[in-house]
Design an enzyme around this catalytic site. Sequence first.
Site, PDB file in Angstrom:
ATOM      1  N   LYS A  85       0.796  -1.237   0.000  1.00 53.42           N
ATOM      2  CA  LYS A  85       0.000   0.000   0.000  1.00 53.42           C
ATOM      3  C   LYS A  85       0.831   1.293   0.000  1.00 53.42           C
ATOM      4  CE  LYS A  85      -3.325  -1.322  -0.576  1.00 53.42           C
ATOM      5  NZ  LYS A  85      -3.661  -2.206  -1.748  1.00 53.42           N
ATOM      6  N   GLY A  87       2.270   2.330  -2.978  1.00 53.29           N
ATOM      7  CA  GLY A  87       2.327   2.847  -4.350  1.00 53.29           C
ATOM      8  C   GLY A  87       2.840   1.815  -5.340  1.00 53.29           C
ATOM      9  N   HIS A 149       7.402  -7.769  -1.715  1.00 52.62           N
ATOM     10  CA  HIS A 149       7.173  -6.965  -0.505  1.00 52.62           C
ATOM     11  C   HIS A 149       8.191  -7.343   0.585  1.00 52.62           C
ATOM     12  CE1 HIS A 149       3.622  -4.981  -1.878  1.00 52.62           C
ATOM     13  NE2 HIS A 149       2.795  -5.993  -1.777  1.00 52.62           N
ATOM     14  N   SER A 180      -4.697   3.037   4.097  1.00 47.68           N
ATOM     15  CA  SER A 180      -4.880   2.320   2.836  1.00 47.68           C
ATOM     16  C   SER A 180      -4.918   0.812   3.075  1.00 47.68           C
ATOM     17  CB  SER A 180      -3.727   2.686   1.890  1.00 47.68           C
ATOM     18  OG  SER A 180      -3.862   2.030   0.668  1.00 47.68           O
ATOM     19  N   TYR A 238       6.295   8.109  -2.393  1.00 47.27           N
ATOM     20  CA  TYR A 238       4.978   8.282  -3.042  1.00 47.27           C
ATOM     21  C   TYR A 238       4.635   9.763  -3.160  1.00 47.27           C
ATOM     22  CZ  TYR A 238      -0.140   7.660  -3.612  1.00 47.27           C
ATOM     23  OH  TYR A 238      -1.444   7.683  -4.055  1.00 47.27           O
ATOM     24  N   ARG A 308      -8.094   3.167  -4.730  1.00 44.48           N
ATOM     25  CA  ARG A 308      -9.099   3.660  -3.780  1.00 44.48           C
ATOM     26  C   ARG A 308      -9.224   5.165  -3.967  1.00 44.48           C
ATOM     27  NH1 ARG A 308      -9.547   5.375   1.679  1.00 44.48           N
ATOM     28  NH2 ARG A 308      -7.288   5.691   1.637  1.00 44.48           N
TER      29      ARG A 308
HETATM   30  P1  PAP Z   1      -0.480  -3.207  -3.125  1.00 44.09           P
HETATM   31  O1  PAP Z   1       0.577  -3.295  -2.094  1.00 44.09           O
HETATM   32  O2  PAP Z   1      -1.716  -4.003  -2.786  1.00 44.09           O
HETATM   33  O3  PAP Z   1       0.008  -3.449  -4.521  1.00 44.09           O
HETATM   34  P2  PAP Z   1      -0.243  -0.423  -3.587  1.00 44.09           P
HETATM   35  O4  PAP Z   1      -0.418  -0.305  -5.049  1.00 44.09           O
HETATM   36  O5  PAP Z   1       1.139  -0.389  -3.051  1.00 44.09           O
HETATM   37  O6  PAP Z   1      -1.021  -1.701  -3.068  1.00 44.09           O
HETATM   38  O7  PAP Z   1      -1.019   0.758  -2.872  1.00 44.09           O
HETATM   39  C1  PAP Z   1      -2.326   1.090  -3.184  1.00 44.09           C
HETATM   40  C2  PAP Z   1      -2.464   2.568  -2.982  1.00 44.09           C
HETATM   41  O8  PAP Z   1      -1.937   3.258  -4.132  1.00 44.09           O
HETATM   42  C3  PAP Z   1      -3.894   2.986  -2.858  1.00 44.09           C
HETATM   43  O9  PAP Z   1      -3.860   4.127  -2.021  1.00 44.09           O
HETATM   44  P3  PAP Z   1      -5.146   4.652  -1.186  1.00 44.09           P
HETATM   45  O10 PAP Z   1      -5.736   3.476  -0.516  1.00 44.09           O
HETATM   46  O11 PAP Z   1      -4.586   5.654  -0.222  1.00 44.09           O
HETATM   47  O12 PAP Z   1      -6.035   5.274  -2.187  1.00 44.09           O
HETATM   48  C4  PAP Z   1      -4.238   3.329  -4.289  1.00 44.09           C
HETATM   49  O13 PAP Z   1      -5.367   4.149  -4.434  1.00 44.09           O
HETATM   50  C5  PAP Z   1      -2.982   4.037  -4.713  1.00 44.09           C
HETATM   51  N1  PAP Z   1      -2.790   4.063  -6.158  1.00 44.09           N
HETATM   52  C6  PAP Z   1      -3.031   3.063  -7.043  1.00 44.09           C
HETATM   53  N2  PAP Z   1      -2.757   3.481  -8.294  1.00 44.09           N
HETATM   54  C7  PAP Z   1      -2.346   4.762  -8.205  1.00 44.09           C
HETATM   55  C8  PAP Z   1      -1.966   5.739  -9.156  1.00 44.09           C
HETATM   56  N3  PAP Z   1      -1.926   5.480 -10.456  1.00 44.09           N
HETATM   57  N4  PAP Z   1      -1.613   6.962  -8.700  1.00 44.09           N
HETATM   58  C9  PAP Z   1      -1.643   7.251  -7.381  1.00 44.09           C
HETATM   59  N5  PAP Z   1      -2.010   6.380  -6.431  1.00 44.09           N
HETATM   60  C10 PAP Z   1      -2.367   5.145  -6.834  1.00 44.09           C
END
Ligand code: PAP
Length: 344
Positions: A85, A87, A149, A180, A238, A308
């Site tokens: 979570k 990025g 991870h 997140s 991020y 999200r």
């Molecule tokens: P993961 O570890 O399950 O792969 P990861 O992608 O690291 O998750 O983190 C998800 C977060 O990145 C979410 O943040 P939030 O819950 O605070 O919203 C998600 O919305 C955000 N995220 C995913 N894609 C993007 C993007 N293209 N630009 C910015 N933030 C993003």
Amino acid sequence: MAGFVPSQQSHTISGEQKDIDLIQTTDENHGEIFPNLPTGKGWMSEHLVQYQGFWLSPKGLNNLMWIQHHFKPRPSDIFLASFPKTGTTWLKALVFATVNRTRYGFSDHPLLTANPHDCFPFLDAYLHENDPSFLELDASPTPRLLSTHLPYALLPDSMIVNRSSRFVYIYRDPKDVLVSKWNFLSKLRPKELPPFSLEEAFELFCQGISHYGPYWDQVLGYWKASSEFPENILFLKYEDLKEQPLAVVKRLGEFLGYPFSLEEENKGVVEDIVKLCSFENLSNLEVNRKSVHKFSRDSLVDNRHFFRKGIVGDWKNCLTDEMIKRLNQITSDKLFGPGLLFDN
Ligand code: PAP
């Protein structure tokens, strides 16, 4: 092509949950392999186990053993490392688009029809030597894009000793990581387990008890390694990516050995990559609204859960003053390095 678009595509759910006995058998046996490991409360499974200072799910521990024993890195491999979570999905898209930018046009790009996790798989998705996906990993073209991870301290020597592979690491304000992660895991938590409150998640997170945590220890591990080996480990934040995506993507290209030429810059290629991988674009694509990603043979996640809000500072809407104070205190106690702190 770098990455794995064709055979790791997003799936529909039906008929996918089969053949999981080998993984689960080993999971159940982890206690016999490591009988004395401390256990802590799990976020998504019943418990986590502490191994060499870090918390893993029983399955995560099993995967680590597999990586330690079977994974054969190549000098050209590109690894994306992150705490969940922070990025990961976004950075996967950016790296994939940067490395493959001469292969695809932006109007019919693979990222328009495949989730970033389909293009840039997790290393431990390839769990068994007899599994066809393991052969796919072995046969896949160079450079392989693989993510993990795992904390730096738990990576096998084969991944770090010769220092030829490149790692990109991303971290984020722990307050946003907590919010997140709690939101994400609440959606995926098995219905058989009792509800899991934000207060409970906060307490465990502060104690370091969360997958691949303690969060701060993981960040510090990669930060120290990147200070020591800056040619091998690029350390990204991020919040910087949100604020200055063009500058960060240019740096990424250079670090990975795919620098943007002046001509590309003038043509707006960096802007095109940033736009393609933006939250607004990716989160609205059909594949990311309606399809499912298969992380491993028994783990499926709706793609929409990876998107999200995608903002900096959502913690202001979710955490109490007391929670904020305690998290800030831990962060300033632990992340003492220059540039590692956050505006708050
Ligand atoms: P993961 O570890 O399950 O792969 P990861 O992608 O690291 O998750 O983190 C998800 C977060 O990145 C979410 O943040 P939030 O819950 O605070 O919203 C998600 O919305 C955000 N995220 C995913 N894609 C993007 C993007 N293209 N630009 C910015 N933030 C993003």
